[in-house]
Design a protein around this motif. Structure first.
Motif, PDB file in Angstrom:
ATOM      1  N   UNK A   1       0.874  -1.203   0.028  1.00 11.95           N
ATOM      2  CA  UNK A   1       0.183   0.030   0.126  1.00 11.95           C
ATOM      3  C   UNK A   1       0.896   1.127   0.263  1.00 11.95           C
ATOM      4  N   UNK A   2       0.467   2.418  -0.496  1.00 10.92           N
ATOM      5  CA  UNK A   2       1.037   3.545  -0.380  1.00 10.92           C
ATOM      6  C   UNK A   2       1.524   3.777   1.025  1.00 10.92           C
ATOM      7  N   UNK A   3       0.671   3.708   2.004  1.00  8.32           N
ATOM      8  CA  UNK A   3       1.195   4.060   3.348  1.00  8.32           C
ATOM      9  C   UNK A   3       2.047   3.327   3.898  1.00  8.32           C
ATOM     10  N   UNK A   4       2.214   2.023   3.201  1.00  7.77           N
ATOM     11  CA  UNK A   4       3.498   1.165   3.535  1.00  7.77           C
ATOM     12  C   UNK A   4       4.706   2.008   3.139  1.00  7.77           C
ATOM     13  N   UNK A   5       4.839   2.258   1.745  1.00  9.77           N
ATOM     14  CA  UNK A   5       5.951   2.720   1.396  1.00  9.77           C
ATOM     15  C   UNK A   5       6.123   4.144   1.906  1.00  9.77           C
ATOM     16  N   UNK A   6       5.348   5.053   2.142  1.00 10.51           N
ATOM     17  CA  UNK A   6       5.357   6.289   2.930  1.00 10.51           C
ATOM     18  C   UNK A   6       6.105   5.753   4.178  1.00 10.51           C
ATOM     19  N   UNK A   7       5.666   4.984   4.842  1.00 11.71           N
ATOM     20  CA  UNK A   7       6.238   4.533   6.226  1.00 11.71           C
ATOM     21  C   UNK A   7       7.921   4.241   6.187  1.00 11.71           C
ATOM     22  N   UNK A   8       8.186   3.495   5.001  1.00 12.91           N
ATOM     23  CA  UNK A   8       9.353   3.250   4.712  1.00 12.91           C
ATOM     24  C   UNK A   8      10.443   4.309   4.254  1.00 12.91           C
ATOM     25  N   UNK A   9       9.574   5.094   3.672  1.00 14.45           N
ATOM     26  CA  UNK A   9      10.345   6.506   3.309  1.00 14.45           C
ATOM     27  C   UNK A   9      10.469   7.471   4.425  1.00 14.45           C
TER      28      UNK A   9
END
Length: 123
Positions: free
Chosen positions: A19-27
């Motif tokens: 999900x977008x939220x997962x990538x955002x969290x990683x970044x």
């Protein structure tokens, strides 16, 4: 409208079932910021291409694709001229100012010069 960088990151997420939220969290950013970057409403942070390559362990092909998308999505590039002498700074700035007025033949000649000195990497 999705930027090329946005298309790359969206495709990467879909391929990885993320999900977008997962990538955002990683970044280490908010989902809304990542979404704005993907849609071209915010600039891509300079460190993101390297971060994404590391986080997602991209292949050479994927890394090149990401670099192309990043370069296509940025509107400006900053240069560190801290250790440059005044003459070098003048040359660099003169080149940047006049680049848009160069014809294709001149650009090709410059490309050939950079290839000879080993300073041109086509993306």
């Amino acid at each position: 409208m999705l930027s090329k960088f946005g298309k790359f990151t969206r495709k990467l997420r879909i391929e990885r079932n993320e999900l977008l939220s997962h990538m955002a969290e990683k970044l280490k950013v908010s989902s809304s910021f990542l979404s704005a970057v993907e849609n071209g409403k915010k600039s891509v942070p300079n460190k993101w291409p390297d971060s994404i390559k590391d986080i997602y362990e991209l292949s050479s092909k994927e890394s090149l694709e990401l670099d192309k998308a990043y370069l296509d999505s940025i509107n400006s590039i900053s240069l560190n001229m801290e250790n440059k002498n005044e003459e070098d700074k003048e040359i660099i700035l003169s080149f940047a100012r006049k680049f848009d007025s160069l014809d294709n033949k001149s650009k090709e000649e410059l490309k050939n010069i950079f290839e000879i000195v080993g300073g041109y990497d086509e993306l």
